[in-house]
Motif scaffolding. Sequence first.
Motif, PDB file in Angstrom:
ATOM      1  N   LEU A  90       0.898  -1.073  -0.404  1.00  9.96           N
ATOM      2  CA  LEU A  90      -0.167  -0.075  -0.167  1.00  9.96           C
ATOM      3  C   LEU A  90       0.986   1.021  -0.404  1.00  9.96           C
ATOM      4  O   LEU A  90       1.599   1.033   0.709  1.00  9.96           O
ATOM      5  N   GLY A 103      -3.330   4.409  -1.250  1.00  6.87           N
ATOM      6  CA  GLY A 103      -4.095   3.771  -2.746  1.00  6.87           C
ATOM      7  C   GLY A 103      -5.002   2.503  -2.213  1.00  6.87           C
ATOM      8  O   GLY A 103      -4.999   2.026  -1.163  1.00  6.87           O
ATOM      9  N   SER A 104      -5.155   2.391  -3.835  1.00  3.45           N
ATOM     10  CA  SER A 104      -5.767   0.700  -3.944  1.00  3.45           C
ATOM     11  C   SER A 104      -4.900  -0.723  -3.455  1.00  3.45           C
ATOM     12  O   SER A 104      -5.421  -1.835  -3.155  1.00  3.45           O
ATOM     13  N   GLY A 105      -3.788  -0.458  -3.614  1.00  5.58           N
ATOM     14  CA  GLY A 105      -3.273  -1.280  -3.371  1.00  5.58           C
ATOM     15  C   GLY A 105      -2.597  -2.468  -4.771  1.00  5.58           C
ATOM     16  O   GLY A 105      -3.044  -2.155  -5.221  1.00  5.58           O
TER      17      GLY A 105
END
Lengths: 111, 115
Positions: A90, A103-105
């Motif tokens: 992340l 963030g979305s990873g």
Amino acid sequence: SQTIHQWPATLVQPVGSPLSLECTVEGTSNPNLYWYRQAAGRGLQLLFYSVGIGQISSEVPQNLSASRPQDRQFILSSKKLLLSDSGFYLCAWGQQGPGYTFGSGTRLTVV
Amino acid sequence: AQSVTQPDIHITVSEGASLELRCNYSYGATPYLFWYVQSPGQGLQLLLKYFSGDTLVQGIKGFEAEFKRSQSSFNLRKPSVHWSDAAEYFCAVASASGSARQLTFGSGTQLTVLP
């Protein structure tokens, strides 16, 4: 408004291969940037953070490195991946006040 | 050094039941406290935060948390849980020093919601 982009979303890499994960932030300048790793069944481990271009602080000695070539770009790299590098990575950014936006990873599986 | 403890690794509740997730912190001064939620395969989303003032803070999705200095706690609550609340929840503490090395996270609590 500020946005954070992280890619790729999913990655499968063989042991010994290199790694490059990228994170970019839009709509802000001079953010603090962070890389976290989340291994299966474990919490969030801070890997690196950066307060400016070229400034990297490492929290945990390991097989990974980070770079910040531009103000809003943060890259996580490895020259040779290990099985233990598998996990969910992340990226996050923060500024004056405490607290981050994540963030979305990236789901990394090393095989 | 600051630290966060989430004593419950996994909690199961029925839909419509009330929920309380526990969080205890260790920090020498007044901390900044946060709750984040993570759905499977997703990043973390901020639910709510406490900086100062009213010790009962309201967040998104109907969640609230209460800061209790005497107990060093910041428990998350919701009066009626929805199936979509199933996720992992992280409590975090930040120092007020302004250091970039800011947030320390707990190990998380996995919430399962039964129909």
